[in-house]
Write a protein that holds these residues in place. Structure first.
Motif, PDB file in Angstrom:
ATOM      1  N   VAL A  26      14.085 -12.562  -9.228  1.00 46.21           N
ATOM      2  CA  VAL A  26      13.082 -13.621  -9.241  1.00 46.21           C
ATOM      3  C   VAL A  26      13.829 -14.942  -9.106  1.00 46.21           C
ATOM      4  CG1 VAL A  26      11.208 -14.692 -10.524  1.00 46.21           C
ATOM      5  CG2 VAL A  26      11.605 -12.247 -10.744  1.00 46.21           C
ATOM      6  N   ASP A  28      11.982 -17.874  -7.653  1.00 45.70           N
ATOM      7  CA  ASP A  28      11.014 -18.958  -7.602  1.00 45.70           C
ATOM      8  C   ASP A  28      10.867 -19.591  -8.987  1.00 45.70           C
ATOM      9  OD1 ASP A  28       8.905 -20.559  -6.425  1.00 45.70           O
ATOM     10  OD2 ASP A  28       7.520 -19.337  -7.611  1.00 45.70           O
ATOM     11  N   ARG A  30       8.655 -21.610 -10.303  1.00 49.13           N
ATOM     12  CA  ARG A  30       7.319 -21.541 -10.917  1.00 49.13           C
ATOM     13  C   ARG A  30       7.061 -20.156 -11.499  1.00 49.13           C
ATOM     14  NH1 ARG A  30       2.634 -23.720  -7.519  1.00 49.13           N
ATOM     15  NH2 ARG A  30       1.746 -24.004  -9.583  1.00 49.13           N
ATOM     16  N   ALA A  31       7.471 -19.122 -10.774  1.00 49.49           N
ATOM     17  CA  ALA A  31       7.283 -17.754 -11.262  1.00 49.49           C
ATOM     18  C   ALA A  31       8.126 -17.513 -12.514  1.00 49.49           C
ATOM     19  CB  ALA A  31       7.648 -16.748 -10.173  1.00 49.49           C
ATOM     20  N   LYS A  34       6.401 -19.141 -15.436  1.00 54.22           N
ATOM     21  CA  LYS A  34       5.248 -18.366 -15.904  1.00 54.22           C
ATOM     22  C   LYS A  34       5.687 -17.151 -16.721  1.00 54.22           C
ATOM     23  CE  LYS A  34       1.940 -19.572 -12.298  1.00 54.22           C
ATOM     24  NZ  LYS A  34       1.078 -19.053 -11.222  1.00 54.22           N
ATOM     25  N   ILE A  35       6.739 -16.488 -16.269  1.00 53.74           N
ATOM     26  CA  ILE A  35       7.239 -15.317 -16.998  1.00 53.74           C
ATOM     27  C   ILE A  35       7.744 -15.730 -18.376  1.00 53.74           C
ATOM     28  CG2 ILE A  35       9.055 -13.556 -17.046  1.00 53.74           C
ATOM     29  CD1 ILE A  35       8.806 -13.511 -13.933  1.00 53.74           C
ATOM     30  N   HIS A  38       4.848 -16.594 -20.657  1.00 55.76           N
ATOM     31  CA  HIS A  38       4.160 -15.384 -21.097  1.00 55.76           C
ATOM     32  C   HIS A  38       4.931 -14.690 -22.228  1.00 55.76           C
ATOM     33  CE1 HIS A  38       1.818 -11.693 -20.925  1.00 55.76           C
ATOM     34  NE2 HIS A  38       2.955 -11.014 -20.841  1.00 55.76           N
TER      35      HIS A  38
END
Length: 75
Positions: A26, A28, A30-31, A34-35, A38
């Motif tokens: 991963v 990115d 932004r991703a 988010k992870i 979370h």
């Protein structure tokens, strides 16, 4: 490198002891954010500001103070 430095296999499951495999990287931002959100973890930017920019030191180049001082050279 983790295995060489720490003498631990990072792909060894701590629960069952079987070898895990990588299925994706991963990259990115932004991703990743988010992870981490979370999982209840904060992003590195939110924890502390980046270190200050440091001054670069000039290094002597050929012909510009290169070599040994005259008093060190054999006569």
């Amino acid at each position: 490198m983790i295995a060489k430095v720490y003498q631990v296999d990072p792909l060894l499951c701590t629960r069952c002891g079987k070898r895990m495999s990588l299925i994706a990287f991963v990259t990115d931002q932004r991703a990743i954010g988010k992870i981490l959100d979370h999982l209840g973890l904060s992003t590195p930017e939110a924890e502390r500001p980046p270190p200050p920019v440091r001054e670069l030191l000039r290094v002597a180049e050929q012909g510009d103070g290169w070599g040994v001082p005259a008093q060190w050279e054999p006569a």
